[in-house]
Design an enzyme around this catalytic site. Structure first.
Site, PDB file in Angstrom:
ATOM      1  N   TRP A 236       0.739  -7.575  18.506  1.00 31.99           N
ATOM      2  CA  TRP A 236       0.261  -6.222  18.196  1.00 31.99           C
ATOM      3  C   TRP A 236      -0.960  -5.851  19.033  1.00 31.99           C
ATOM      4  O   TRP A 236      -1.734  -4.985  18.659  1.00 31.99           O
ATOM      5  CB  TRP A 236      -0.106  -6.132  16.703  1.00 31.99           C
ATOM      6  CG  TRP A 236       1.087  -6.095  15.802  1.00 31.99           C
ATOM      7  CD1 TRP A 236       1.690  -4.969  15.307  1.00 31.99           C
ATOM      8  CD2 TRP A 236       1.841  -7.205  15.295  1.00 31.99           C
ATOM      9  NE1 TRP A 236       2.772  -5.328  14.528  1.00 31.99           N
ATOM     10  CE2 TRP A 236       2.888  -6.685  14.510  1.00 31.99           C
ATOM     11  CE3 TRP A 236       1.741  -8.587  15.432  1.00 31.99           C
ATOM     12  CZ2 TRP A 236       3.815  -7.488  13.852  1.00 31.99           C
ATOM     13  CZ3 TRP A 236       2.673  -9.393  14.783  1.00 31.99           C
ATOM     14  CH2 TRP A 236       3.685  -8.854  14.009  1.00 31.99           C
ATOM     15  N   CYS A 272       7.017  -5.123  13.542  1.00 29.50           N
ATOM     16  CA  CYS A 272       7.692  -5.246  12.243  1.00 29.50           C
ATOM     17  C   CYS A 272       9.167  -4.835  12.236  1.00 29.50           C
ATOM     18  O   CYS A 272       9.996  -5.518  11.646  1.00 29.50           O
ATOM     19  CB  CYS A 272       6.912  -4.512  11.154  1.00 29.50           C
ATOM     20  SG  CYS A 272       6.839  -2.731  11.375  1.00 29.50           S
ATOM     21  N   ASP A 324      -8.376  -6.873   6.374  1.00 33.26           N
ATOM     22  CA  ASP A 324      -7.607  -5.849   5.649  1.00 33.26           C
ATOM     23  C   ASP A 324      -7.286  -4.697   6.603  1.00 33.26           C
ATOM     24  O   ASP A 324      -8.081  -4.377   7.480  1.00 33.26           O
ATOM     25  CB  ASP A 324      -8.436  -5.277   4.484  1.00 33.26           C
ATOM     26  CG  ASP A 324      -8.418  -6.194   3.262  1.00 33.26           C
ATOM     27  OD1 ASP A 324      -7.877  -7.306   3.357  1.00 33.26           O
ATOM     28  OD2 ASP A 324      -8.951  -5.784   2.220  1.00 33.26           O
ATOM     29  N   HIS A 330       5.172   0.131   7.894  1.00 36.96           N
ATOM     30  CA  HIS A 330       5.562  -1.273   7.973  1.00 36.96           C
ATOM     31  C   HIS A 330       7.017  -1.350   7.515  1.00 36.96           C
ATOM     32  O   HIS A 330       7.433  -0.602   6.632  1.00 36.96           O
ATOM     33  CB  HIS A 330       4.654  -2.143   7.098  1.00 36.96           C
ATOM     34  CG  HIS A 330       5.032  -3.598   7.131  1.00 36.96           C
ATOM     35  ND1 HIS A 330       5.306  -4.260   8.307  1.00 36.96           N
ATOM     36  CD2 HIS A 330       5.209  -4.515   6.149  1.00 36.96           C
ATOM     37  CE1 HIS A 330       5.634  -5.512   8.031  1.00 36.96           C
ATOM     38  NE2 HIS A 330       5.583  -5.694   6.734  1.00 36.96           N
ATOM     39  N   ASP A 353      10.431 -10.234   3.822  1.00 35.01           N
ATOM     40  CA  ASP A 353       9.653  -9.687   4.936  1.00 35.01           C
ATOM     41  C   ASP A 353       9.419 -10.792   5.955  1.00 35.01           C
ATOM     42  O   ASP A 353       8.747 -11.780   5.657  1.00 35.01           O
ATOM     43  CB  ASP A 353       8.320  -9.136   4.411  1.00 35.01           C
ATOM     44  CG  ASP A 353       7.559  -8.342   5.470  1.00 35.01           C
ATOM     45  OD1 ASP A 353       7.901  -8.449   6.663  1.00 35.01           O
ATOM     46  OD2 ASP A 353       6.615  -7.621   5.097  1.00 35.01           O
ATOM     47  N   ASN A 393       0.701  -0.349  -3.276  1.00 35.00           N
ATOM     48  CA  ASN A 393      -0.173   0.143  -4.355  1.00 35.00           C
ATOM     49  C   ASN A 393      -1.673   0.046  -4.121  1.00 35.00           C
ATOM     50  O   ASN A 393      -2.446   0.528  -4.945  1.00 35.00           O
ATOM     51  CB  ASN A 393       0.102  -0.640  -5.646  1.00 35.00           C
ATOM     52  CG  ASN A 393       1.411  -0.246  -6.283  1.00 35.00           C
ATOM     53  OD1 ASN A 393       1.608   0.909  -6.656  1.00 35.00           O
ATOM     54  ND2 ASN A 393       2.318  -1.195  -6.388  1.00 35.00           N
ATOM     55  N   GLU A 442       2.978   8.618  -8.657  1.00 39.13           N
ATOM     56  CA  GLU A 442       1.549   8.581  -8.351  1.00 39.13           C
ATOM     57  C   GLU A 442       0.785   9.430  -9.365  1.00 39.13           C
ATOM     58  O   GLU A 442       1.147  10.573  -9.611  1.00 39.13           O
ATOM     59  CB  GLU A 442       1.354   9.145  -6.931  1.00 39.13           C
ATOM     60  CG  GLU A 442       0.101   8.701  -6.247  1.00 39.13           C
ATOM     61  CD  GLU A 442       0.098   7.217  -5.903  1.00 39.13           C
ATOM     62  OE1 GLU A 442      -0.718   6.511  -6.525  1.00 39.13           O
ATOM     63  OE2 GLU A 442       0.875   6.768  -5.054  1.00 39.13           O
ATOM     64  N   GLU A 447       1.732   4.420 -13.925  1.00 41.14           N
ATOM     65  CA  GLU A 447       1.361   3.845 -12.636  1.00 41.14           C
ATOM     66  C   GLU A 447       0.024   3.135 -12.742  1.00 41.14           C
ATOM     67  O   GLU A 447      -0.140   1.998 -12.294  1.00 41.14           O
ATOM     68  CB  GLU A 447       1.315   4.957 -11.575  1.00 41.14           C
ATOM     69  CG  GLU A 447       0.968   4.455 -10.188  1.00 41.14           C
ATOM     70  CD  GLU A 447      -0.221   5.151  -9.566  1.00 41.14           C
ATOM     71  OE1 GLU A 447      -0.573   4.778  -8.435  1.00 41.14           O
ATOM     72  OE2 GLU A 447      -0.823   6.044 -10.203  1.00 41.14           O
ATOM     73  N   TYR A 524       0.518   1.056  16.138  1.00 42.04           N
ATOM     74  CA  TYR A 524       0.868   1.641  14.830  1.00 42.04           C
ATOM     75  C   TYR A 524       0.247   0.933  13.633  1.00 42.04           C
ATOM     76  O   TYR A 524       0.136   1.502  12.555  1.00 42.04           O
ATOM     77  CB  TYR A 524       2.401   1.681  14.658  1.00 42.04           C
ATOM     78  CG  TYR A 524       3.002   0.338  14.314  1.00 42.04           C
ATOM     79  CD1 TYR A 524       3.304   0.004  12.991  1.00 42.04           C
ATOM     80  CD2 TYR A 524       3.224  -0.626  15.296  1.00 42.04           C
ATOM     81  CE1 TYR A 524       3.822  -1.234  12.664  1.00 42.04           C
ATOM     82  CE2 TYR A 524       3.734  -1.869  14.978  1.00 42.04           C
ATOM     83  CZ  TYR A 524       4.032  -2.169  13.659  1.00 42.04           C
ATOM     84  OH  TYR A 524       4.531  -3.401  13.335  1.00 42.04           O
TER      85      TYR A 524
END
Length: 691
Positions: A236, A272, A324, A330, A353, A393, A442, A447, A524
């Site tokens: 990346w 990805c 982070d 993704h 994944d 989330n 949302e 939620e 990206y």
């Protein structure tokens, strides 16, 4: 004694009955839990007191206790469970036999032998090999999918669409899965045989190949090259020397073949959607229904606190601190199977994944995680639930470095992560939004309840008032101004980028705002490539006034630093004295010039078809090093690479090439055009092939 004169595997009729007739391979390929037929011709007939037993085995250390070997008699009735062989007819030394495998047998390549005992002597006959796959057509199989249209899409479709881009600009690329192409099934079996688990303990690994969740997890580790010399090496950085720009691939077939050709050395490079496209090929090939999923504004939470921290300096520059991040998008996979370990309500779609993001049990692998369990916040369940739950989330927390170097929390956002979760529709190229499968609406009470339940499970010792972003939001003073970037004019590579920063005074007092702005080209996933523009202004805003400040970034400024992602991130840090800064950010995606494909003749099976590519150089400068890569399962074998002559400014190029369809139906032709100014321009075309 009887000798063997011939074996007829009845390949054509078996493959049709087992839905494996699309494989180009010459092998007998059958699905578990369903009988297949064969006939064996002996040098002389079976005597009435003679007995026949069969032995099937798979893997290097077959054993009956591990269910990787079975010995069973030829009988007239059907066997209750396990492997069985039934005599259908016995005429003129020809035995017609039906062989049944259990619906939970390990998948893979099997050897079949036959032993004839008569009058006290035995003869052992080697009949050959066959490949056993998962059976989504069979209710007793853990991968059973009852809906015919879904099965056709998620097992049998060998081309598809992957969604990319950003929340305000969802784009799509075609991908050639090609799971039935020559050699691909064998490579998929090699993927399993190269795994760490197989190398450490082959007998146990092969015994576990009856379980789709085991195979899914192993594949999620093997498709990336980390730890195990897996298939694809991720990159990346924005610099792809020594390999191919990830945006140049058109599908998985070339990648899997290159991996095998090189002696199983990782193929460079993937991002990805390349990992997900390739994992999708292997899952469908082995008979596990699967699909590709794109999550926009996908959080990469490295420390399991369900929040991602993003940092800015006082001049408006994004700071890469900590690991982070929030990716513009993704891509991962969902595979369809039962979760006997969790209970029937969690059967169905499971996240896998293969992109190497975080280690799980010491290895870069991720999943399977039940989508239903993610929605319920069961982050303490298998496998890798906290990471995937956070991807859709997590709260996004913004921090700013003050001019004195101190770090100050600026704002928190509970609803920007996990948007427009998308997959290709069954039977068409439309986008289907599956966000509600991953989370409750949302802002709904459910939620937030699920979010707090998840936090409680991850951090039982933390008091809630302190951590959840909703409570942080209450302590933050309301900003006195708001800002947003608006696009003005076209966004195209080679053209000036025109944006407007709109600032609004939300109070009835006059406010003076200092604005520090920067623009960076990015990959990206948020990797900063290079700063291409900056500006600082001070503006006075009357009560409730809204003003517009134009932003212009010229092609000369961004040209050298724009990557194949075509993404530019603009940020403005707006400061009113003695108030918290307001951070405004916008990622824009520039359009490539159009690449057009057109079919010049009617497409028929086994008849050469001419295709034309059209491309116009939109720039005021020449483009060179132009290459066109074309592929499409059922339309041409392998891929075509065509060198295209250099183009003068504004010049139009026309290239003709020939394809040879091998299958009827609607097939997808994919092209990638690259040159020194445009690293990856995509085109796809649906071609209807007549018989």
């Amino acid at each position: 004694m009887s000798g063997l004169q011939g074996v007829n595997w009845q390949t054509a009729s078996n493959r049709q009955a087992h839905h494996t007739d699309r494989f180009y391979s010459q092998d007998l390929i059958v699905r578990r839990g369903q009988p297949f037929h064969m006939s064996v011709t002996l040098s002389r007939g079976l005597s009435s007191e003679g007995s026949v037993t069969f032995t099937v085995s798979t893997g290097p250390y077959p054993s009956e206790s591990a269910k990787t070997k079975a010995v069973f008699p030829l009988s007239n009735g059907t066997s209750s469970s396990g492997w069985g062989a039934q005599l259908v007819s016995n005429r003129n030394n020809v035995l017609n036999i039906s062989i049944l495998s259990p619906a939970n047998a390990p998948i893979g390549r099997y050897t079949l032998n036959m032993q004839i005992s008569s009058q006290g002597s035995d003869s052992m006959l080697k009949l050959g090999t066959f490949i056993l796959l998962f059976n989504p057509w069979l209710q007793a199989d853990g991968v059973f999918m009852s809906n015919h249209a879904e099965r056709e899409e998620y097992v049998q479709e060998d081309a598809g669409i992957i969604f990319v881009g950003s929340t305000n600009r969802i784009g799509m690329i075609g991908w050639n899965y090609g799971q039935f192409e020559e050699g691909i099934l064998n490579i998929c079996l090699s993927v399993l045989d190269n795994s760490l688990n197989f190398r450490r303990d082959p007998a146990t690994d092969v015994a576990h190949r009856n379980d789709p969740k085991y195979i899914g997890r192993v594949l999620s580790a093997m498709i990336n090259a980390n730890d195990d010399n897996g298939v694809i090496s991720g990159n990346w950085s924005g610099s792809y020397t020594g390999g191919r720009d990830p945006r140049n691939w058109n599908g998985s077939v070339e990648i899997l073949k290159e991996w095998q050709r090189s002696g199983f050395r990782p193929v460079r490079y993937g991002q990805c959607w390349v990992f997900a496209g390739t994992l999708n090929t292997v899952l469908r090939c082995l008979g596990i229904p699967s699909r590709v999923i794109t999550n926009f504004n996908s959080a990469h939470d490295t420390d399991r606190n369900l929040s991602v921290d993003v940092y800015y300096d006082p001049l408006g520059r994004p700071v890469e601190k900590g690991s982070d991040s929030v990716w513009n998008f993704h891509v991962w996979n969902e595979a369809w199977f039962v979760r006997s370990d969790l209970g029937p309500s969690y059967n169905g779609w499971q996240v896998l994944d293969a992109t190497p993001q975080e280690r799980s049990q010491g290895v870069f692998q991720c999943g399977p995680a039940s989508v239903i369990a993610i929605r319920e916040g069961n982050v303490d369940w298998d496998f890798d639930m906290p990471f995937i739950f956070a991807e859709v989330n997590a709260d996004r927390i913004t921090w700013i470095y003050e001019s004195n170097g101190a770090l100050k929390k600026n704002s928190s956002d509970t609803h920007s992560v996990g948007k427009y979760i998308s997959t290709k529709a069954v039977g068409s190229n439309s986008r289907v939004d599956v966000t509600e499968k991953y989370k409750y609406p949302e802002g709904s009470s459910q939620e937030r309840q699920v979010f707090e339940k998840a936090l409680r499970k991850l951090k039982p010792r933390v008091s809630f008032s302190a951590t959840s972003a909703s409570s942080l939001a209450r302590d933050e003073p309301e900003p006195s101004i708001s800002g947003r970037f608006k696009v003005a004019g076209v966004l195209a590579v080679g053209k000036e980028v025109n944006l407007v920063l709109i600032l609004k005074n939300l109070t009835s007092d006059t406010k003076t705002v200092t604005v520090n702005m920067t623009a960076w080209t990015i990959v990206y996933n948020g990797t900063l490539v290079h700063e291409v523009w900056k500006d600082s202004v001070t503006k006075s805003l009357n009560p409730e006034e809204e003003i517009e400040h134009p932003v212009k970034i010229t092609y000369a400024q961004y040209e050298k630093y724009l990557k194949a992602d075509n993404m530019i991130r603009t940020t403005a840090v707006c400061q009113v004295t003695d108030e918290p800064e307001v951070v405004v950010e916008r990622d824009v995606i520039l359009d490539n010039p159009t690449l057009t494909l057109e079919v010049l003749d009617e497409a028929r099976v086994q008849k050469p078809v001419n295709v034309q590519m059209l491309f116009s150089n939109p720039l005021d400068e020449p483009v060179k090093d132009c290459v066109l890569m074309v592929e499409g399962s059922g339309l041409l074998l392998g891929s075509l690479k065509i060198d295209v002559p250099a183009l003068r400014p504004k010049e139009r190029s026309r290239v003709r090439f020939e394809i040879l369809p091998t299958r009827s139906g609607t097939k997808q032709l994919l092209a990638n055009f690259s040159c020194n100014k445009f690293p990856a321009i995509k085109a796809m075309l649906s071609v209807d092939v007549a018989e």
